[in-house]
Design an enzyme around this catalytic site. Sequence first.
Site, PDB file in Angstrom:
ATOM      1  N   ASP A  21       0.865  -1.173   0.000  1.00 56.80           N
ATOM      2  CA  ASP A  21       0.000   0.000   0.000  1.00 56.80           C
ATOM      3  C   ASP A  21       0.912   1.237   0.000  1.00 56.80           C
ATOM      4  O   ASP A  21       2.128   1.139   0.223  1.00 56.80           O
ATOM      5  CB  ASP A  21      -0.884  -0.062   1.249  1.00 56.80           C
ATOM      6  CG  ASP A  21      -1.755   1.168   1.417  1.00 56.80           C
ATOM      7  OD1 ASP A  21      -2.314   1.640   0.414  1.00 56.80           O
ATOM      8  OD2 ASP A  21      -1.857   1.656   2.551  1.00 56.80           O
ATOM      9  N   ASP A  23      -0.269   5.242   0.940  1.00 54.88           N
ATOM     10  CA  ASP A  23      -0.581   6.174   2.028  1.00 54.88           C
ATOM     11  C   ASP A  23      -0.768   5.424   3.345  1.00 54.88           C
ATOM     12  O   ASP A  23      -1.543   4.468   3.432  1.00 54.88           O
ATOM     13  CB  ASP A  23      -1.858   6.951   1.699  1.00 54.88           C
ATOM     14  CG  ASP A  23      -1.700   7.835   0.473  1.00 54.88           C
ATOM     15  OD1 ASP A  23      -1.212   8.961   0.618  1.00 54.88           O
ATOM     16  OD2 ASP A  23      -2.061   7.379  -0.626  1.00 54.88           O
ATOM     17  N   ASP A 197      -2.259  -0.576   5.832  1.00 59.70           N
ATOM     18  CA  ASP A 197      -2.661  -0.015   7.125  1.00 59.70           C
ATOM     19  C   ASP A 197      -4.167   0.133   7.330  1.00 59.70           C
ATOM     20  O   ASP A 197      -4.629   0.261   8.463  1.00 59.70           O
ATOM     21  CB  ASP A 197      -2.032   1.368   7.302  1.00 59.70           C
ATOM     22  CG  ASP A 197      -2.659   2.395   6.352  1.00 59.70           C
ATOM     23  OD1 ASP A 197      -2.620   2.158   5.126  1.00 59.70           O
ATOM     24  OD2 ASP A 197      -3.195   3.406   6.834  1.00 59.70           O
TER      25      ASP A 197
END
Length: 244
Positions: A21, A23, A197
């Site tokens: 991922d 961001d 996240d």
Amino acid sequence: MNDPLPPPPIDLIDGASLYLDFDGTLVEIAETPDAVVVEARVPALLSALSVRLDGRLALISGRAIDGLAALVQVPGLAISGSHGVETLWGDGRRDGPARSAGLDVAVDAVRAFAAARDGVLVEEKPFGVALHYRGDPAAADDAHALVMALAGDAGLDVQTGKMVVELRPAGVHKGHALRRLHAEAPFAGHRPLFVGDDDTDEAAFVAAAGLGGCGILVGPPRATAARYRLDDVTAVRRWLGDMR
């Protein structure tokens, strides 16, 4: 809560295909998507990892592929964008669905919503649109209600995330993106690892596990399909850097 998840071992990457991922994983989340800071160490780290893995490195992000490619500037890096809707392959090929006929109407509606609320931001994507309310958390309920109402008419699905709700094509998500990438060279035949996240990353954790790999959660302990956990972006960079 107690944290049952250990940090990933350094040798976990050996023989693996690595999916990341962006961001909240490689870079800190910013107030707006355009405000994100990509330090020079990030492209350098990605380039070194790609070499280490013989090209078995890809980004899987909610961002559109062109914007993300411009941020990282790593030639030949595969990117799946818009939560798996569109793909930029390492050899330059691109694929994605037809744009929904109802998307333009939805974009107009969310822009009108954002114009009436300070701190709410619209992020238009090639095949969807996101409504960010980090600058006005009180708008969350109204933003979600609007996007839910628009989804049916636009023929799109709703995707939620950290202080964001968006419309995207039905039937695709980050798990779909991982499986699609992992079906082709150079990724196929290697154990998949996914690092992310957000709640949007859970589908990719599940997909990685289903293909014999695992997920690595970034951030505080929570219920997750991941097998390992890293505290934050700094810990991710440290772990990745140790593997170069």
